[in-house]
Design an enzyme around this catalytic site. Structure first.
Site, PDB file in Angstrom:
ATOM      1  N   GLU A 114       0.860  -1.188   0.000  1.00 11.43           N
ATOM      2  CA  GLU A 114       0.000   0.000   0.000  1.00 11.43           C
ATOM      3  C   GLU A 114       0.897   1.239   0.000  1.00 11.43           C
ATOM      4  OE1 GLU A 114      -2.748   2.530   3.080  1.00 11.43           O
ATOM      5  OE2 GLU A 114      -2.920   0.345   3.195  1.00 11.43           O
ATOM      6  N   LYS A 159     -11.227  -0.289   7.402  1.00  7.62           N
ATOM      7  CA  LYS A 159     -10.009   0.051   8.132  1.00  7.62           C
ATOM      8  C   LYS A 159     -10.396   0.825   9.382  1.00  7.62           C
ATOM      9  CE  LYS A 159      -6.002   3.123   7.603  1.00  7.62           C
ATOM     10  NZ  LYS A 159      -5.186   3.882   6.603  1.00  7.62           N
TER      11      LYS A 159
END
Length: 227
Positions: A43, A132
């Site tokens: 990421e 998240k």
């Protein structure tokens, strides 16, 4: 890789390395190192200078099956540029419903950031594949994840913030679908010195913790598949 493939890979590996770096060179080094350590997921946050070019470079040169995603994506326009650069998944630090809906329309895996139960439910209903939970360490850490999983067992949660070698197992035991790990995995000092071996070793250690903790846990809870 399609959206379901991305979902399955993140769930299988259980670690999403969050790369924050002060230069494109450091970001590429970090991405290569986590892959070498056994985590085929990268990421790249939009706070990295030249982040879109980093995504393009990693997407061109990484081995088949490595997921290159974009983090700290704040709005639809930014999401569109990340997808154009080759990002296979999108992660936001907070909840932006239009961003989630855009990703759903484009068939791209999205993991929206959220903190409160209301935000988490809203993100899930809008189409966020995983949610998240950020900044998790500041609101109770693994205990907070466990508390959320009670009423929301069907929502795959990915805590980010407050995860290190001492706490990683606790988050998995609490029901986390995967762990978002930044500086404890991709250490800033290792990036500045160019010491990729530290990052490789950190990746291997976190993978081992996730694998061992999952193996020792009794199978509980529903499938991560949407219904």
């Amino acid at each position: 890789m399609d959206k379901q493939g991305v979902r399955d890979r993140i769930a299988e590996i259980g670690v999403v390395p969050v790369v924050r770096a002060s230069s494109p060179r450091e970001a590429v080094l970090a991405g290569e190192a986590v892959c070498e350590g056994g985590i085929p997921i990268i990421e790249i946050t939009m706070t990295v200078p030249g982040a879109l070019e980093v995504i393009r470079e990693l997407e061109r040169h990484s081995a088949s099956g490595v997921l290159i995603g974009a983090g700290t994506v704040l709005d639809v326009e930014m999401a569109r540029r990340c997808i154009d650069a080759g990002a296979q998944f999108l992660v936001s630090p907070g909840l932006n419903v239009p961003l989630v809906e855009f990703a759903v329309q484009e068939g791209i895996f999205v993991m929206a950031g959220a903190l409160t139960p209301t935000e988490i439910i809203t993100a899930w209903k809008a189409g966020s594949e995983f949610v998240k939970v950020f900044p998790c360490g500041q609101v109770g850490g693994a205990k907070y994840i466990k508390a959320l999983k009670g009423p929301l067992p069907q929502i795959p949660l990915v805590p980010t913030g407050g995860i290190n070698f001492a706490t990683a197992a606790e988050f998995i035991e609490a029901g986390a679908a995967a762990l978002g790990i930044g500086g404890e995995l991709v250490e800033a000092t290792a990036l500045k010195s160019g010491n990729r071996d530290i990052i490789v070793e950190n990746a291997q250690k976190f993978l081992a913790i996730v694998k061992q903790t999952r193996a020792s846990a009794l199978p509980t809870g529903p499938s991560l598949q949407r219904t």
